[in-house]
Design a protein around this motif. Structure first.
Motif, PDB file in Angstrom:
ATOM      1  N   GLY A 198     -11.870  -6.385 -21.785  1.00  0.00           N
ATOM      2  CA  GLY A 198     -12.683  -5.211 -22.084  1.00  0.00           C
ATOM      3  C   GLY A 198     -13.517  -4.689 -20.941  1.00  0.00           C
ATOM      4  N   ALA A 199     -13.286  -5.183 -19.727  1.00  0.00           N
ATOM      5  CA  ALA A 199     -14.111  -4.757 -18.588  1.00  0.00           C
ATOM      6  C   ALA A 199     -13.912  -3.292 -18.227  1.00  0.00           C
ATOM      7  CB  ALA A 199     -13.834  -5.633 -17.370  1.00  0.00           C
ATOM      8  N   LEU A 200     -12.701  -2.786 -18.457  1.00  0.00           N
ATOM      9  CA  LEU A 200     -12.388  -1.412 -18.071  1.00  0.00           C
ATOM     10  C   LEU A 200     -12.141  -0.549 -19.297  1.00  0.00           C
ATOM     11  CD1 LEU A 200      -9.793  -2.139 -15.223  1.00  0.00           C
ATOM     12  CD2 LEU A 200     -12.238  -1.669 -14.964  1.00  0.00           C
ATOM     13  N   ASP A 201     -12.888   0.554 -19.400  1.00  0.00           N
ATOM     14  CA  ASP A 201     -12.579   1.519 -20.454  1.00  0.00           C
ATOM     15  C   ASP A 201     -11.414   2.385 -19.950  1.00  0.00           C
ATOM     16  OD1 ASP A 201     -13.634   3.535 -18.751  1.00  0.00           O
ATOM     17  OD2 ASP A 201     -15.560   3.547 -19.794  1.00  0.00           O
ATOM     18  N   ARG A 202     -10.941   3.308 -20.762  1.00  0.00           N
ATOM     19  CA  ARG A 202      -9.765   4.102 -20.400  1.00  0.00           C
ATOM     20  C   ARG A 202      -9.976   4.903 -19.114  1.00  0.00           C
ATOM     21  NH1 ARG A 202      -4.735   4.133 -19.556  1.00  0.00           N
ATOM     22  NH2 ARG A 202      -3.674   6.093 -19.936  1.00  0.00           N
ATOM     23  N   GLU A 203     -11.155   5.495 -18.962  1.00  0.00           N
ATOM     24  CA  GLU A 203     -11.465   6.248 -17.747  1.00  0.00           C
ATOM     25  C   GLU A 203     -11.391   5.351 -16.518  1.00  0.00           C
ATOM     26  OE1 GLU A 203     -15.563   7.844 -15.881  1.00  0.00           O
ATOM     27  OE2 GLU A 203     -15.097   8.702 -17.840  1.00  0.00           O
ATOM     28  N   GLN A 204     -11.896   4.153 -16.636  1.00  0.00           N
ATOM     29  CA  GLN A 204     -11.866   3.214 -15.519  1.00  0.00           C
ATOM     30  C   GLN A 204     -10.443   2.723 -15.233  1.00  0.00           C
ATOM     31  OE1 GLN A 204     -14.839   0.764 -17.426  1.00  0.00           O
ATOM     32  NE2 GLN A 204     -16.204   1.003 -15.677  1.00  0.00           N
ATOM     33  N   GLN A 205      -9.644   2.523 -16.270  1.00  0.00           N
ATOM     34  CA  GLN A 205      -8.247   2.132 -16.068  1.00  0.00           C
ATOM     35  C   GLN A 205      -7.523   3.196 -15.248  1.00  0.00           C
ATOM     36  OE1 GLN A 205      -6.956   1.778 -20.124  1.00  0.00           O
ATOM     37  NE2 GLN A 205      -7.440  -0.410 -20.246  1.00  0.00           N
ATOM     38  N   LEU A 206      -7.699   4.442 -15.645  1.00  0.00           N
ATOM     39  CA  LEU A 206      -7.060   5.542 -14.920  1.00  0.00           C
ATOM     40  C   LEU A 206      -7.544   5.601 -13.471  1.00  0.00           C
ATOM     41  CD1 LEU A 206      -7.245   8.241 -17.730  1.00  0.00           C
ATOM     42  CD2 LEU A 206      -5.161   7.133 -16.878  1.00  0.00           C
ATOM     43  N   ALA A 207      -8.838   5.381 -13.267  1.00  0.00           N
ATOM     44  CA  ALA A 207      -9.402   5.424 -11.919  1.00  0.00           C
ATOM     45  C   ALA A 207      -8.852   4.299 -11.053  1.00  0.00           C
ATOM     46  CB  ALA A 207     -10.928   5.354 -11.981  1.00  0.00           C
ATOM     47  N   VAL A 208      -8.737   3.094 -11.602  1.00  0.00           N
ATOM     48  CA  VAL A 208      -8.200   1.972 -10.825  1.00  0.00           C
ATOM     49  C   VAL A 208      -6.776   2.279 -10.384  1.00  0.00           C
ATOM     50  CG1 VAL A 208      -7.421  -0.436 -10.945  1.00  0.00           C
ATOM     51  CG2 VAL A 208      -9.690   0.174 -11.798  1.00  0.00           C
ATOM     52  N   VAL A 209      -5.930   2.711 -11.305  1.00  0.00           N
ATOM     53  CA  VAL A 209      -4.534   2.974 -10.958  1.00  0.00           C
ATOM     54  C   VAL A 209      -4.427   4.089  -9.917  1.00  0.00           C
ATOM     55  CG1 VAL A 209      -2.305   3.760 -11.844  1.00  0.00           C
ATOM     56  CG2 VAL A 209      -3.643   2.079 -13.146  1.00  0.00           C
ATOM     57  N   GLU A 210      -5.148   5.165 -10.115  1.00  0.00           N
ATOM     58  CA  GLU A 210      -5.092   6.289  -9.174  1.00  0.00           C
ATOM     59  C   GLU A 210      -5.604   5.890  -7.790  1.00  0.00           C
ATOM     60  OE1 GLU A 210      -7.004  10.734  -8.489  1.00  0.00           O
ATOM     61  OE2 GLU A 210      -7.252   9.771 -10.432  1.00  0.00           O
ATOM     62  N   ARG A 211      -6.789   5.284  -7.745  1.00  0.00           N
ATOM     63  CA  ARG A 211      -7.410   4.941  -6.456  1.00  0.00           C
ATOM     64  C   ARG A 211      -6.632   3.855  -5.718  1.00  0.00           C
ATOM     65  NH1 ARG A 211      -9.235   7.078  -3.186  1.00  0.00           N
ATOM     66  NH2 ARG A 211     -10.705   5.534  -2.460  1.00  0.00           N
ATOM     67  N   PHE A 212      -6.183   2.830  -6.447  1.00  0.00           N
ATOM     68  CA  PHE A 212      -5.463   1.743  -5.787  1.00  0.00           C
ATOM     69  C   PHE A 212      -4.124   2.227  -5.239  1.00  0.00           C
ATOM     70  CE2 PHE A 212      -7.403  -2.491  -7.315  1.00  0.00           C
ATOM     71  CZ  PHE A 212      -8.687  -2.011  -7.138  1.00  0.00           C
ATOM     72  N   THR A 213      -3.450   3.081  -5.991  1.00  0.00           N
ATOM     73  CA  THR A 213      -2.182   3.635  -5.513  1.00  0.00           C
ATOM     74  C   THR A 213      -2.409   4.386  -4.207  1.00  0.00           C
ATOM     75  OG1 THR A 213      -1.322   3.788  -7.762  1.00  0.00           O
ATOM     76  CG2 THR A 213      -0.282   5.197  -6.089  1.00  0.00           C
ATOM     77  N   GLN A 214      -3.438   5.208  -4.153  1.00  0.00           N
ATOM     78  CA  GLN A 214      -3.729   5.984  -2.944  1.00  0.00           C
ATOM     79  C   GLN A 214      -4.156   5.084  -1.792  1.00  0.00           C
ATOM     80  OE1 GLN A 214      -3.157   9.407  -2.661  1.00  0.00           O
ATOM     81  NE2 GLN A 214      -3.264   8.729  -0.538  1.00  0.00           N
ATOM     82  N   LEU A 215      -4.995   4.088  -2.067  1.00  0.00           N
ATOM     83  CA  LEU A 215      -5.458   3.191  -1.004  1.00  0.00           C
ATOM     84  C   LEU A 215      -4.300   2.390  -0.410  1.00  0.00           C
ATOM     85  CD1 LEU A 215      -8.815   1.970  -2.593  1.00  0.00           C
ATOM     86  CD2 LEU A 215      -8.547   3.463  -0.595  1.00  0.00           C
ATOM     87  N   VAL A 216      -3.363   1.960  -1.247  1.00  0.00           N
ATOM     88  CA  VAL A 216      -2.196   1.220  -0.769  1.00  0.00           C
ATOM     89  C   VAL A 216      -1.335   2.113   0.125  1.00  0.00           C
ATOM     90  CG1 VAL A 216       0.017   0.268  -1.554  1.00  0.00           C
ATOM     91  CG2 VAL A 216      -2.115  -0.514  -2.595  1.00  0.00           C
ATOM     92  N   ALA A 217      -1.061   3.319  -0.324  1.00  0.00           N
ATOM     93  CA  ALA A 217      -0.253   4.244   0.482  1.00  0.00           C
ATOM     94  C   ALA A 217      -0.945   4.564   1.810  1.00  0.00           C
ATOM     95  CB  ALA A 217       0.028   5.521  -0.309  1.00  0.00           C
ATOM     96  N   ASP A 218      -2.256   4.780   1.752  1.00  0.00           N
ATOM     97  CA  ASP A 218      -3.007   5.067   2.976  1.00  0.00           C
ATOM     98  C   ASP A 218      -2.966   3.875   3.931  1.00  0.00           C
ATOM     99  OD1 ASP A 218      -3.658   7.547   1.911  1.00  0.00           O
ATOM    100  OD2 ASP A 218      -5.744   6.996   1.456  1.00  0.00           O
ATOM    101  N   ALA A 219      -3.153   2.672   3.395  1.00  0.00           N
ATOM    102  CA  ALA A 219      -3.172   1.467   4.234  1.00  0.00           C
ATOM    103  C   ALA A 219      -1.817   1.226   4.898  1.00  0.00           C
ATOM    104  CB  ALA A 219      -3.580   0.252   3.413  1.00  0.00           C
ATOM    105  N   ALA A 220      -0.749   1.652   4.236  1.00  0.00           N
ATOM    106  CA  ALA A 220       0.595   1.500   4.794  1.00  0.00           C
ATOM    107  C   ALA A 220       0.954   2.649   5.725  1.00  0.00           C
ATOM    108  CB  ALA A 220       1.614   1.414   3.660  1.00  0.00           C
ATOM    109  N   GLY A 221       0.147   3.718   5.692  1.00  0.00           N
ATOM    110  CA  GLY A 221       0.478   4.892   6.485  1.00  0.00           C
ATOM    111  C   GLY A 221       1.741   5.571   5.996  1.00  0.00           C
ATOM    112  N   ASP A 222       1.976   5.469   4.685  1.00  0.00           N
ATOM    113  CA  ASP A 222       3.213   5.990   4.092  1.00  0.00           C
ATOM    114  C   ASP A 222       2.890   6.688   2.771  1.00  0.00           C
ATOM    115  OD1 ASP A 222       5.717   6.473   3.024  1.00  0.00           O
ATOM    116  OD2 ASP A 222       6.306   4.356   2.935  1.00  0.00           O
ATOM    117  N   PRO A 223       2.645   8.005   2.798  1.00  0.00           N
ATOM    118  CA  PRO A 223       2.313   8.719   1.559  1.00  0.00           C
ATOM    119  C   PRO A 223       3.355   8.535   0.455  1.00  0.00           C
ATOM    120  CG  PRO A 223       1.978  10.145   3.461  1.00  0.00           C
ATOM    121  CD  PRO A 223       2.656   8.898   3.960  1.00  0.00           C
ATOM    122  N   ALA A 224       4.627   8.386   0.825  1.00  0.00           N
ATOM    123  CA  ALA A 224       5.684   8.218  -0.177  1.00  0.00           C
ATOM    124  C   ALA A 224       5.582   6.884  -0.898  1.00  0.00           C
ATOM    125  CB  ALA A 224       7.055   8.356   0.478  1.00  0.00           C
TER     126      ALA A 224
END
Length: 142
Positions: free
Chosen positions: A72-98
């Motif tokens: 129960g640590a993450l409400d729905r808004e937080q779940q969406l934020a984690v997935v969105e932000r982590f996906t972007q941070l991973v792509a940025d860290a790899a230098g690969d937007p795709a």
């Protein structure tokens, strides 16, 4: 806890990515900035041999991010934020937007009473109380 699984060489600086993801999760969860959370919100980058994983089409080059929180640590808004932000941070860290299209973020919750910290399997209520106790100790020492 955050586990990132990717082929060796995907990230130029795995340590920086680990710090960034842990910091972002702490911010999204909106937990107090106290040692309890700073010391126990962590990410582990697992670098695996290229070609040792594939989807059903035999394609590799994916990244799997597993985020484990207490129940129960993450409400729905937080779940969406984690997935969105982590996906972007991973792509940025790899230098690969795709890479954003090849990143899976899995949200997992520890069972009630299954969050082990300091040698004790904490319930959610116990975690909240531990945080309050630490805030109290910090306030008294200030």
């Amino acid at each position: 806890m955050i586990d990132i699984y990717a082929a060796e060489g995907t990230f130029g600086d795995p340590h920086a990515l680990a710090v960034e993801l842990a910091t972002e999760l702490k911010a999204i969860e909106r937990v107090p900035d106290i040692p309890m959370f700073r010391e126990n919100t962590a990410a582990f980058v697992h670098q695996i041999a290229p070609g040792s994983f594939a989807n059903v089409d035999g394609e590799g080059g994916h990244v799997r991010v597993q985020v484990l929180t207490n129940a129960g640590a993450l409400d729905r808004e937080q779940q969406l934020a984690v997935v969105e932000r982590f996906t972007q941070l991973v792509a940025d860290a790899a230098g690969d937007p795709a890479l954003a299209r090849r990143t899976w973020v899995l949200l997992t919750e520890a069972a009630e009473g299954g969050w082990g910290l300091w040698g004790h399997a904490h319930t959610n209520a116990e975690l909240v109380q531990a945080a309050r106790d630490e805030i109290g100790r910090l306030s008294a020492g200030a």
